[in-house]
Design a protein around this motif. Sequence first.
Motif, PDB file in Angstrom:
ATOM      1  N   UNK A  23       0.859  -1.179   0.000  1.00  0.00           N
ATOM      2  CA  UNK A  23       0.000   0.000   0.000  1.00  0.00           C
ATOM      3  C   UNK A  23       0.900   1.235   0.000  1.00  0.00           C
ATOM      4  N   UNK A  24       0.307   2.404  -0.185  1.00  0.00           N
ATOM      5  CA  UNK A  24       1.111   3.629  -0.109  1.00  0.00           C
ATOM      6  C   UNK A  24       1.710   3.792   1.286  1.00  0.00           C
ATOM      7  N   UNK A  25       0.923   3.405   2.285  1.00  0.00           N
ATOM      8  CA  UNK A  25       1.435   3.479   3.650  1.00  0.00           C
ATOM      9  C   UNK A  25       2.630   2.543   3.831  1.00  0.00           C
ATOM     10  N   UNK A  26       2.582   1.360   3.225  1.00  0.00           N
ATOM     11  CA  UNK A  26       3.706   0.427   3.302  1.00  0.00           C
ATOM     12  C   UNK A  26       4.974   1.065   2.739  1.00  0.00           C
ATOM     13  N   UNK A  31      10.333   3.791   3.361  1.00  0.00           N
ATOM     14  CA  UNK A  31      11.166   4.969   3.178  1.00  0.00           C
ATOM     15  C   UNK A  31      11.719   5.436   4.530  1.00  0.00           C
ATOM     16  N   UNK A  32      10.872   5.372   5.547  1.00  0.00           N
ATOM     17  CA  UNK A  32      11.317   5.723   6.894  1.00  0.00           C
ATOM     18  C   UNK A  32      12.441   4.790   7.342  1.00  0.00           C
ATOM     19  N   UNK A  65      13.820   5.896  -2.426  1.00  0.00           N
ATOM     20  CA  UNK A  65      12.940   5.028  -3.218  1.00  0.00           C
ATOM     21  C   UNK A  65      13.742   3.911  -3.885  1.00  0.00           C
ATOM     22  N   UNK A  66      14.897   4.250  -4.436  1.00  0.00           N
ATOM     23  CA  UNK A  66      15.743   3.228  -5.056  1.00  0.00           C
ATOM     24  C   UNK A  66      16.145   2.167  -4.032  1.00  0.00           C
ATOM     25  N   UNK A  67      16.467   2.602  -2.818  1.00  0.00           N
ATOM     26  CA  UNK A  67      16.841   1.662  -1.762  1.00  0.00           C
ATOM     27  C   UNK A  67      15.661   0.769  -1.387  1.00  0.00           C
ATOM     28  N   UNK A  68      14.471   1.360  -1.260  1.00  0.00           N
ATOM     29  CA  UNK A  68      13.279   0.596  -0.862  1.00  0.00           C
ATOM     30  C   UNK A  68      12.918  -0.452  -1.913  1.00  0.00           C
ATOM     31  N   UNK A 130      -0.080 -15.703 -10.672  1.00  0.00           N
ATOM     32  CA  UNK A 130      -0.912 -16.145  -9.553  1.00  0.00           C
ATOM     33  C   UNK A 130      -0.074 -16.889  -8.521  1.00  0.00           C
ATOM     34  N   UNK A 131       0.889 -17.678  -8.976  1.00  0.00           N
ATOM     35  CA  UNK A 131       1.792 -18.354  -8.030  1.00  0.00           C
ATOM     36  C   UNK A 131       2.554 -17.321  -7.196  1.00  0.00           C
ATOM     37  N   UNK A 132       3.023 -16.259  -7.851  1.00  0.00           N
ATOM     38  CA  UNK A 132       3.802 -15.237  -7.154  1.00  0.00           C
ATOM     39  C   UNK A 132       2.945 -14.412  -6.209  1.00  0.00           C
ATOM     40  N   UNK A 133       1.663 -14.258  -6.531  1.00  0.00           N
ATOM     41  CA  UNK A 133       0.775 -13.457  -5.689  1.00  0.00           C
ATOM     42  C   UNK A 133       0.419 -14.170  -4.384  1.00  0.00           C
ATOM     43  N   UNK A 134       0.508 -15.486  -4.377  1.00  0.00           N
ATOM     44  CA  UNK A 134       0.129 -16.238  -3.173  1.00  0.00           C
ATOM     45  C   UNK A 134       1.276 -16.204  -2.169  1.00  0.00           C
ATOM     46  N   UNK A 135       1.607 -14.999  -1.693  1.00  0.00           N
ATOM     47  CA  UNK A 135       2.741 -14.823  -0.784  1.00  0.00           C
ATOM     48  C   UNK A 135       2.248 -14.732   0.655  1.00  0.00           C
ATOM     49  N   UNK A 136       2.990 -15.313   1.597  1.00  0.00           N
ATOM     50  CA  UNK A 136       2.502 -15.363   2.981  1.00  0.00           C
ATOM     51  C   UNK A 136       2.555 -14.040   3.717  1.00  0.00           C
ATOM     52  N   UNK A 137       3.408 -13.090   3.257  1.00  0.00           N
ATOM     53  CA  UNK A 137       3.571 -11.867   4.024  1.00  0.00           C
ATOM     54  C   UNK A 137       2.529 -10.807   3.687  1.00  0.00           C
ATOM     55  N   UNK A 138       1.802 -10.978   2.591  1.00  0.00           N
ATOM     56  CA  UNK A 138       0.864  -9.945   2.159  1.00  0.00           C
ATOM     57  C   UNK A 138      -0.377  -9.926   3.047  1.00  0.00           C
ATOM     58  N   UNK A 139      -0.915  -8.730   3.264  1.00  0.00           N
ATOM     59  CA  UNK A 139      -2.186  -8.616   3.976  1.00  0.00           C
ATOM     60  C   UNK A 139      -3.303  -9.064   3.039  1.00  0.00           C
ATOM     61  N   UNK A 140      -4.301  -9.788   3.569  1.00  0.00           N
ATOM     62  CA  UNK A 140      -5.361 -10.310   2.703  1.00  0.00           C
ATOM     63  C   UNK A 140      -6.038  -9.253   1.841  1.00  0.00           C
ATOM     64  N   UNK A 141      -6.359  -8.093   2.413  1.00  0.00           N
ATOM     65  CA  UNK A 141      -7.049  -7.055   1.634  1.00  0.00           C
ATOM     66  C   UNK A 141      -6.167  -6.556   0.500  1.00  0.00           C
TER      67      UNK A 141
END
Length: 367
Positions: A23-26, A31-32, A65-68, A130-141
Amino acid sequence: MITIDVPLWAARLRALRRGRLWSRRDLEERLTEAAGETEPGLPADAVRAWEAGERRPDPGHAELLCHAFGVDEADLFVGPGSGTTLWHHVTGIPLMPGLFPEEEEERVGRAIERPWRADAGTAGYFERMLDACAVPHARPADLAAALRPVFAGIEGFRRDARPPARGPLLALATRDAELISGMEHEAGDARGARAWSDRAIREARETGDTLTEVFALVQRAELVDAAEPGEIVEAAVAARERTGVPAEVGTLSRRHEARAHALAGEVELCHRCLEECLEESGETGAELCAGCLVDLGRPGGAIEMLESEPAPSAPAYLAAYVLARKAHAYAEAHERDQAADLARQALSLARRAGAARALRELGRVHL
């Protein structure tokens, strides 16, 4: 020719963020972290303004941004393939650097403009995505939001592609709808979970493949916190009544049916389903059986099962839910201190993971 109303660098910044399921917040938080400060000196609403092309990041923020993103400045603000950036920006389909060669990205982009060009390679592209999207760290929403434009893209191809490509694309549309349904379930959107499950079942039936339809029905039966017990039982029974169903599918459907009977307070039917699971596979799934026992008002047996089960390593939203179930079981057994400790752990993890289903389970914990 694809055209957009923002600068190419702004479109690329947005595509890179969405491709990482941030998300943008992520991105602001990263960046922080990259700055190593409490605040990276971001102007208000900076990420939105950058992605809209309203202002360009200054040199300091460009470096962060490049670092992130783990790229150099040329790749961030120019990149080797402007056409790839354009079609990802227009469709909203995540851009995942490093997952596909640039030639493959360009080939799918050309097919976006002329869907009749879709072929087996196009289907393979979306299958890997779809295989790549099924990542465990992502928030469901966040994951559901990333998968919706992928579904729209697959559907667009499916309508206009030549017949040999339609079958694989239809199966992928079914799988994508199932994933979205599951993520809406975890994110606490019961209506969205059922709607996407309905869509998955319709797509599966259109494939004409029995096993594809069976798995869509089993996925519907998994929505134990987003559907009425009767719906769950109906889907579970329909799944295992199909001919040629593997034994493990029948076992899985009975597990979900058992939970539905427990939620409805139907003790004998619940036990019958669990016993049939045991006969078929030799095990019944500790977490699900424990859930049944809690719902039936027998927390002692649930605690014994849950404590003997190893803690899940991932994904985080499921780990939070299991912790919440344990807290519920201990609370029902009047083990107040243990329940409170588990509830605190579950709450912290559920908030970080965006696990609304776990939070809803915690709402049932009375200390």
